[in-house]
Design an enzyme around this catalytic site. Sequence first.
Site, PDB file in Angstrom:
ATOM      1  N   ASP A  71       0.822  -1.209   0.000  1.00  0.00           N
ATOM      2  CA  ASP A  71       0.000   0.000   0.000  1.00  0.00           C
ATOM      3  C   ASP A  71       0.858   1.262   0.000  1.00  0.00           C
ATOM      4  O   ASP A  71       2.021   1.241   0.419  1.00  0.00           O
ATOM      5  CB  ASP A  71      -0.880   0.039   1.249  1.00  0.00           C
ATOM      6  CG  ASP A  71      -2.097  -0.851   1.164  1.00  0.00           C
ATOM      7  OD1 ASP A  71      -2.161  -1.676   0.231  1.00  0.00           O
ATOM      8  OD2 ASP A  71      -2.971  -0.738   2.037  1.00  0.00           O
ATOM      9  N   HIS A 224       3.813  -2.095   3.278  1.00  0.00           N
ATOM     10  CA  HIS A 224       3.814  -0.731   2.751  1.00  0.00           C
ATOM     11  C   HIS A 224       5.153  -0.452   2.070  1.00  0.00           C
ATOM     12  O   HIS A 224       6.187  -0.386   2.754  1.00  0.00           O
ATOM     13  CB  HIS A 224       3.559   0.281   3.865  1.00  0.00           C
ATOM     14  CG  HIS A 224       2.180   0.195   4.444  1.00  0.00           C
ATOM     15  ND1 HIS A 224       1.829  -0.752   5.376  1.00  0.00           N
ATOM     16  CD2 HIS A 224       1.059   0.926   4.194  1.00  0.00           C
ATOM     17  CE1 HIS A 224       0.552  -0.605   5.693  1.00  0.00           C
ATOM     18  NE2 HIS A 224       0.051   0.404   4.984  1.00  0.00           N
TER      19      HIS A 224
END
Length: 264
Positions: A71, A224
């Site tokens: 993400d 991430h």
Amino acid sequence: MVCRSIGAPGAALVILLIGAAVARAAPCPRAGTLGTSRVLSVDAVSYPRVGLKSFPQTLPLRDHEVVLTFDDGPYPPTTLKVLAALAQECVHATFFLVGKPASEHPDLVRRIAAEGHTVGHHTWLHRSLMRIKPSETTDEIDHGILAVEMALHERATTTPSTPFFRFPGFESTPETLDFLQSRGIVVFGADLWASDWNPMTPKQELKLLTDRLKVARKGIILLHDPKAHTAAMLPAFLRYLRDNDYHVVHLVPTGPAVDFDGVP
């Protein structure tokens, strides 16, 4: 690869679809790598919302199968390191990109796709859709989709070429969930994560993630790519997956699942 027998009706279509999926995740030319085990197609009819941290349903993964998702990118200093680690092991992942940085780094967005990864959507500014005005949520979603589509295909459209979406912070509302479902967009949660939004060393992150995976044994993993400790940890985590007989599943929209390791 061991092919399964199929009946004559529809065989030509299945062969064509399998061929397309194989092209997305070709066998790795380097021996001893983790590789991508199979391609799993996901559609909003069968799997409108997945990920046990948020929803009652998740993807139909077998024991020791994982899906890697990233993400908040693209962020060149670390996303490039993540791409290098994935390429080294011939692994494909799904990147949920934020619209504004995608518009600022279109070459990197195209590189992510060109290297065989799936590109999903993560809003325009990464604002919580639970905490902004309801009148602003549609624009936050659509502006993000448009920015990513412009970076990928130079198309000004709010119809995503890959209808995969993840809420920032997993913060949804009944209205935004219904809106995405009405658009045929799959909403992704996760089954486990490394909590890499917290400060930690790569070694600490690796232990946290592998300990959680030992319990879950499979699932959609959230990471991430803008986090420096995640980029630094990833090569060791991929080696852990390889050494402990885990298999990476690559997600794509529509079409059948395809095995690369002979498992039916």
